[in-house]
Design a protein around this motif. Sequence first.
Motif, mmCIF file in Angstrom:
data_model
loop_
_atom_site.group_PDB
_atom_site.id
_atom_site.type_symbol
_atom_site.label_atom_id
_atom_site.label_comp_id
_atom_site.label_asym_id
_atom_site.label_seq_id
_atom_site.Cartn_x
_atom_site.Cartn_y
_atom_site.Cartn_z
ATOM 1 N N PHE A 57 2.779 -5.498 -2.371
ATOM 2 C CA PHE A 57 3.333 -4.207 -1.972
ATOM 3 C C PHE A 57 4.840 -4.130 -2.187
ATOM 4 O O PHE A 57 5.426 -3.053 -2.080
ATOM 5 C CB PHE A 57 2.944 -3.873 -0.531
ATOM 6 N N GLU A 59 5.879 -4.924 -5.105
ATOM 7 C CA GLU A 59 5.907 -4.495 -6.505
ATOM 8 C C GLU A 59 5.232 -3.143 -6.721
ATOM 9 O O GLU A 59 5.583 -2.403 -7.634
ATOM 10 C CB GLU A 59 5.210 -5.546 -7.380
ATOM 11 N N VAL A 60 4.219 -2.863 -5.892
ATOM 12 C CA VAL A 60 3.465 -1.625 -6.077
ATOM 13 C C VAL A 60 3.683 -0.727 -4.870
ATOM 14 O O VAL A 60 3.612 -1.179 -3.731
ATOM 15 C CB VAL A 60 1.962 -1.932 -6.242
ATOM 16 N N ASP A 61 3.959 0.547 -5.185
ATOM 17 C CA ASP A 61 4.190 1.509 -4.114
ATOM 18 C C ASP A 61 2.912 1.696 -3.296
ATOM 19 O O ASP A 61 1.837 1.924 -3.852
ATOM 20 C CB ASP A 61 4.614 2.835 -4.757
ATOM 21 N N ILE A 62 3.045 1.601 -1.969
ATOM 22 C CA ILE A 62 1.853 1.688 -1.122
ATOM 23 C C ILE A 62 1.214 3.075 -1.211
ATOM 24 O O ILE A 62 -0.001 3.228 -1.111
ATOM 25 C CB ILE A 62 2.188 1.305 0.343
ATOM 26 N N VAL A 63 2.042 4.098 -1.456
ATOM 27 C CA VAL A 63 1.498 5.456 -1.579
ATOM 28 C C VAL A 63 0.624 5.560 -2.833
ATOM 29 O O VAL A 63 -0.464 6.130 -2.814
ATOM 30 C CB VAL A 63 2.646 6.499 -1.611
ATOM 31 N N GLU A 64 1.088 4.927 -3.913
ATOM 32 C CA GLU A 64 0.285 4.933 -5.134
ATOM 33 C C GLU A 64 -1.034 4.207 -4.892
ATOM 34 O O GLU A 64 -2.100 4.632 -5.326
ATOM 35 C CB GLU A 64 1.044 4.254 -6.282
#
Lengths: 311, 296
Positions: A57, A59-64
């Motif tokens: 998370f 690295e990756v947007d939690i919304v995405e």
Amino acid sequence: MERSSRAAAAPGMRLGRSRPRYGESVVKAVLLLAALVSIATTVGIIASLLSPTIEFFAEVDIVEFVTGTSWGPGFKPPAFGVLPLVVSTVVITLIAVLVAVPLGLLAAIYLSEYASKRVRKVIKPTLEVLAGIPTVVLGFFALTVVTPFLREWTPFDVSFKNGLSAGIVVGIMIIPLVASLAEDAMSAVPNGLREGAFALGSSRMVTSLRVVFPAALSGIIAGVILAVSRAFGETMIVVVAAGSNPSLTVNPLQEMVTFASYIAQAASGDIPVGSTVYKAVFAVGSLLFVTTFVLNYISARIVRRFREVYE
Amino acid sequence: MTLLTTPKTAVRLAAKGRPLREHLFKVALVASLVIALGFLALVLYSMVSKGLGRFDSRLWENMPSIRRPEAAGAQSAIVGTMWLVGLTAVMALPTGILAAIYLEEYADRTRWYNRVIELNIQNLAAIPSIIYGILALGIIARVLGLGFGVLTGAMALSLLVLPIVIIAAREAIRAVPPSIREGSLALGATQWQTIYRQVLPAAIPGIATGAILALSRAIGEAAPLIVLGAATFVPFNPSSVFDRFSALPVQIYFWITQSREEFHLLAAAAIVILLALLLLMNSAAILLRNRYQKRY
């Protein structure tokens, strides 16, 4: 005559002074250690999931992750929307429940209220055999028997790998679990209730459905929740029969990828340690763990409340 | 309740037999049981009829081969499964039985930590097996540094079946009547002597039943081993606990995912071995349970 509880110390120890027995405390410590292995397992599971998930998370947007409609960590560019996996997991679990709950509950009513002792003694272990069949075998069964059957005998356009046959076979897998837990719950209903109903002139069917079943309802619900949790995390059937192409669809005639089947597929491929794809496996694992943990906890809570009623 | 009927109706019910819906209900009950058992029969029949043609000595004498399915066998997978089950038995059974003794004989249930242990075991029993693969991958293989050998696989399976062993052993220990313990304690035996010489021998059949069922679960598990990367094709038998390995369910999975039909026949033949093994273990467990079900 007062009977002391089993866990209490020996009467002799309480009466007089005895030599301290250091061996006994060593034994107890060793036994406690063995029991603590189970705690270590849970801690280990959480530890192994937590840090890669946090890194994921970062690295990756939690919304995405939560709202994205495409899942493909290996794509270029990668997509990290978990919704397709969520929907597929729910659809396959739902199909499994639709198969297992009616069949399992009716079988349980038969075993608990109708069957003679001898019949029960034969049928219960036979159902246990069904529960003991390796799920990879059941996956093969779904792929080579159920799917061809669906393609030939239904008017639908069923693809070679599909969520429907996986869901049906997952349902078959959990029938014994539903049946045995529901049977336990109904057998625990005191006979007085049945006799009362019979004395009022009700038939066996009315007694089973309106007296025993409602009285055992909380135990039955706990069993069904446990079965849902099993279906939710089932891996091998889904990985073999439902395919590997995740798409956001509720149509079970298409390929579907669930949480567990994604983990198995990703892990059996070659993924570099520490890459985002690698961490995605753990993030999905966390989601699976948290969901089944919550389901198991609810089930355990219901069982505990239910037990208080009759003991 | 709406069940109330006049005594007259009750007599009529008893005298004239059951109305139609009673019969239909019973038919539905029996039918659902028949369907469930019919699936079991169908699974066994379809696998045996498909696999029997390929069921011969090649299966256990030859190694897996990706190029020549007609000469391929599953020897490394069979040997790997034996390693896994042996190591799992050595690790899971003692730990599980000791933990069960603690929980039944020593643990004070009013203490919070004993309740946590109990709830935790219940929860572990229902955690998906693939999570144990993640545990083995993240902690046992990488953090403890035990690698991807047969030992790591067996540890994952041990942790997976541990709750089953504990729950079965606890039930067996609980079934031993308190009077046996009290008799032993009254004669001056210590608590451990009582457990070791009286309670455990009396509980052994029940513990053995649970142990067999737990090991049969371990034999059939594929998911955690696949996460550990056991799916790759292994043409040798493991010779130490750190060697890479294959296992029957994993080998079967690997063959199923191939597109050539010969591999599917091979998979079905290996499934026949696996199912025969499991049916044997299951019937042993049931026999044991029926035979030694003592009533005190």
